[in-house]
Enzyme design. Structure first.
Site, PDB file in Angstrom:
ATOM      1  N   ASP A 139      -7.953   3.246  -1.446  1.00 49.72           N
ATOM      2  CA  ASP A 139      -7.908   4.163   0.047  1.00 49.72           C
ATOM      3  C   ASP A 139      -8.649   4.596  -0.011  1.00 49.72           C
ATOM      4  O   ASP A 139      -9.992   4.493   0.508  1.00 49.72           O
ATOM      5  CB  ASP A 139      -6.582   4.757  -0.447  1.00 49.72           C
ATOM      6  CG  ASP A 139      -5.565   4.905   1.309  1.00 49.72           C
ATOM      7  OD1 ASP A 139      -5.902   5.410   2.177  1.00 49.72           O
ATOM      8  OD2 ASP A 139      -4.769   4.266   1.086  1.00 49.72           O
ATOM      9  N   HIS A 196      -4.939   9.371   5.003  1.00 51.50           N
ATOM     10  CA  HIS A 196      -4.419   8.251   4.544  1.00 51.50           C
ATOM     11  C   HIS A 196      -4.159   7.756   3.720  1.00 51.50           C
ATOM     12  O   HIS A 196      -3.519   7.624   2.975  1.00 51.50           O
ATOM     13  CB  HIS A 196      -4.850   6.561   5.040  1.00 51.50           C
ATOM     14  CG  HIS A 196      -4.172   5.516   4.910  1.00 51.50           C
ATOM     15  ND1 HIS A 196      -4.477   5.201   3.696  1.00 51.50           N
ATOM     16  CD2 HIS A 196      -2.948   5.232   5.755  1.00 51.50           C
ATOM     17  CE1 HIS A 196      -3.100   3.799   3.951  1.00 51.50           C
ATOM     18  NE2 HIS A 196      -2.332   3.992   4.918  1.00 51.50           N
ATOM     19  N   SER A 208       2.407   1.193   4.461  1.00 51.82           N
ATOM     20  CA  SER A 208       1.823   2.410   4.036  1.00 51.82           C
ATOM     21  C   SER A 208       2.614   3.180   2.478  1.00 51.82           C
ATOM     22  O   SER A 208       2.814   3.800   1.705  1.00 51.82           O
ATOM     23  CB  SER A 208       0.640   2.951   4.293  1.00 51.82           C
ATOM     24  OG  SER A 208      -0.347   1.655   4.834  1.00 51.82           O
TER      25      SER A 208
END
Length: 551
Positions: free
Chosen positions: A3, A37, A269
């Site tokens: 990520d 994120h 996600s």
């Protein structure tokens, strides 16, 4: 976590990660997460939705930790690079540093759009190769949990939910055969945002999340994706359009923890982070299970919600057609951890880990099909016959990893891309063993020739539709007496490039598979465990059965 990095100083993450486990694919980058994120993914993969964790006073046990492989810094980064190679190089960094760790690789990054329509891409093919450890001769296979990708945020068109989702394709690399692709559903229907009085939840409780993409428009031969769905949040809708709302999202860790500790997070996600946590909990409970088996347990434990069944119950379609369409929208449904880890008293689960040789080449002849495994299932036959007409359900899941064709990606044929394929079938009540094997031989030959196959057993939910990708699940429903006469289950090969591409000389390779079989009865008074345990103890050898888990 493949990520944007993880900020491991967060007080809710620091116990589960350290700076020595933070890697970057570009040595000029900072290991920290400036985007947010990755840290949001990390919070969910450790704690799940923090709303639930903060509401309970019970002790929470966590038996997995975090590694971070920073693949990008912001959306659009690595634009000019081969994303498959970037992913592979990142994985090598962590494995070289700590080779002996057991990992669940989690990737919630995807292409912005969907143009592949299920066909393999350079990125998805690389994930297939990494899963099966193609370059390492299959010695160290890996489990990847990958997001399906999100719908385009056209808030006006989203009002046409869920039909809008049916036209939104899963994004690259979610079409990868060997990965577990995760879509989203939602149970979040209570709006408490300031100014949210005029909004109502777009998705019903238990319905497909408005953020989730599907494989409805894919070619029929492409894999069933997503395989499962996890919580991904909901949207609010008024008379004009849909809108994201904080109260309809998940709560997780914020990357700038010096300013604030918590953040909201949603879409596929968030669902993928929850799926990673689920997979890690299975692996922690059964550390010796193969990656193929962990994937199989997740899929095997999944079920459709009532909302899903009603959302896609189109008139004019048969029950099988509705089930096939539903699988293209939400896969096999929502996994259940208790079901994946333990059996109830009125159910039984058998897990098989084995390998066979799909093909062989005898000198002077073309490669041909070789092995078929026939498993003599230790059904409690007497108990099932006593139950007579009582309805029972048998669920079978077959999971294996294929090797991607090294020179043929952009193809539509299901025979050219995978190295091999496997199928399963069960003996019918009126068949002898010899008749059963003859029927399977005819079916395998018909598939190779592209001709019509024998009529499917009407008691199976999906029928031949299940034979897509590299994980197959189907549900049989009938009477207990009928099931008692179905004690033989065969796993056999179908066509692949190991057989057709003779020059590559991989026709004599072995192929691993994981097989899960469960039966359930509606009565809690039925003891299925004891007679099966007795049958197993009485058998000196159970051929092909490596592991049997009955709890």
């Amino acid at each position: 976590m493949l990520d944007t990095g993880i900020n491991v100083g967060h007080p809710l993450l620091s116990a589960f990660a350290n700076t020595n486990d933070m890697f970057v694919v570009d040595p000029t980058w900072d290991e920290a997460d400036a985007n947010g994120h990755g840290t949001s993914m990390a919070g969910l993969s450790i704690w799940g939705d923090l709303i639930s964790a903060l509401e309970t006073s019970d002790r929470i046990s966590i038996n997995h930790k975090l590694e971070s492989i920073k693949l990008l810094r912001y959306p659009g980064d690595n634009r000019d690079k081969h994303l498959g190679q970037v992913t592979a190089s990142g994985i090598s960094l962590s494995e070289i540093e700590n080779f002996d760790r057991k990992r669940i690789y989690t990737l919630a990054l995807s292409a912005k759009d969907s143009k592949d329509r299920g066909k393999p891409s350079a990125w998805s093919s690389e994930l297939d190769a990494l899963s099966v450890d193609y370059s390492g001769e299959n010695l160290y296979p890996r489990l990847f949990v990958v997001c399906a990708g999100n719908t385009e945020e056209n808030l006006t068109q989203l009002k046409e939910y869920p039909q809008y989702n049916e036209l939104q394709d899963i994004h690259d690399p979610g079409q990868s055969w060997n990965v577990l692709t995760v879509g989203a559903y939602t149970n979040k229907t209570q709006i408490t945002d300031d100014g949210g009085e005029n909004y109502t939840p777009l998705a019903p409780n238990g319905g497909l999340s408005p953020y989730s993409t599907t494989s409805v428009t894919w070619m029929n031969s492409m894999p069933i994706k997503p395989e499962v769905v996890f919580e991904g949040g909901n949207m609010g809708v008024d008379d004009y359009s849909a809108a994201s709302m904080s109260s309809l999202q998940l709560l997780t860790t914020h990357h700038d923890f010096h300013t604030r500790l918590f953040s909201t997070f949603n879409a596929t996600s968030a669902a993928t982070a929850l799926a990673a946590k689920f997979a890690a909990e299975i692996s922690a409970s059964y550390p010796n299970l193969w990656p193929e088996t962990v994937r199989a347990l997740i899929v095997h434990s999944a079920n459709w919600t009532e909302s899903m069944l009603s959302q896609f119950s189109y008139p004019g379609k048969t029950a099988r057609q509705r089930a096939q369409h539903l699988a293209r929208c939400v896969g096999y449904g929502v996994p259940n951890l208790s079901k994946a880890l333990w059996s109830a008293n009125n159910s039984l689960v058998m897990i098989v880990e084995d390998e066979l040789q799909p093909f062989e080449k005898i000198k002077g002849k073309a490669p041909s099909t070789k092995d078929m495994h026939v498993h003599d299932i230790p059904w409690p036959k007497e108990q099932l016959l006593e139950l007579g007409d009582v309805p029972v359900k048998m669920t079978i899941t077959l999971s294996y990893f294929i090797e991607p064709n090294p020179s043929s990606r952009n193809i539509s044929s299901k025979y050219r891309y995978p190295s091999h394929q496997l199928r399963f079938d069960v003996k019918r009540p009126t068949e002898s063993k010899a008749q059963f094997l003859q029927r399977l031989s005819r079916a395998a030959r018909a598939e190779e020739e592209g001709s019509s196959t024998p009529p499917p057993d009407p008691n199976w939910l999906l029928g031949d539709f299940r034979n897509k990708g590299s994980i197959h699940k189907d549900v049989w429903e009938g009477t207990a007496a009928d099931l008692a006469e179905r004690g033989l289950l065969a796993v056999y090969p179908a066509m692949g490039w190991w057989r057709t591409r003779k020059k590559l000389e991989r026709y004599n390779k072995q192929a691993r598979y994981s097989l899960i079989v469960s039966i359930e009865t509606p009565s809690t008074e039925v003891d299925l465990y004891t007679p099966v345990e007795t049958e197993i103890r009485n058998r000196t050898v159970i051929e092909n059965v490596v592991t049997i888990e009955i709890s």
